[in-house]
Design a protein around this motif. Structure first.
Motif: not given
Length: 128
Positions: A65-80
Motif C-alpha cells: 500500500k504505502y511506505i512510511l518514514g518514522l522518526h523518534l523525537t522527544n520520546g514520541e514517534w512521528r510519521v515524517v
C-alpha cells in the motif's frame, strides 16, 4: 476516517517512547500488515555485556500500500513521510518512493549526534 484507525496510526501508537531494538523491528515484520521494516539510523546500547542496536528512525512498508518514514523525537514517534501524501511517487516507482522517504529521514537525522549505524539502499545518496 472509515473503519477506525489505519495501520500507520496503530503502528505509531504501538511503538514505545524510546529507540527500538533490532528484535522489535524484526517483530514488526512478522505482523500481517507490514511487508518490510528497516532500522535506518540508530545507536548501540550496552546491555548485559551485549551491544544491541537501537533505531530511532524506521522505514516501514505497509503491505502493498504505502511506505512510511518514522522518526523518534522527544520520546514520541512521528510519521515524517507517508507516500500516500505524494501520489506522484506512485508513477515514478518504488525506488523513487524509498528515496523520498530516506531524504525525509536524513533531513531529521541529528547532525551533531553520533550515529552508530545507517541502513540506506545502495541507490540512495545524501542530498547535497
Amino acid at each position: 476516517m472509515r473503519g477506525g484507525m489505519d495501520v500507520s496510526e496503530s503502528l505509531v501508537e504501538s511503538l514505545p517512547g524510546t529507540a527500538v531494538p533490532e528484535s522489535f523491528v524484526t517483530e514488526l515484520e512478522s505482523t500481517e500488515a507490514i511487508q518490510q521494516a528497516i532500522a535506518v539510523r540508530g545507536y548501540h546500547i550496552e546491555r548485559d555485556e551485549k551491544t544491541i542496536p537501537h533505531a530511532y528512525q524506521l522505514v516501514v512498508n505497509v503491505r502493498g500500500k504505502y511506505i512510511l518514514g518514522l522518526h523518534l523525537t522527544n520520546g514520541e514517534w512521528r510519521v515524517v513521510f507517508d507516500t500516500r501524501e505524494h501520489p506522484e511517487l506512485a508513477q515514478e516507482g518504488a525506488r523513487a518512493a524509498y528515496k523520498a522517504v530516506h531524504d525525509a529521514l536524513y533531513e531529521r537525522a541529528p547532525s551533531d549526534a553520533k550515529i552508530d549505524f545507517e541502513a540506506t539502499p545502495q541507490f540512495w545518496t545524501a542530498p547535497q
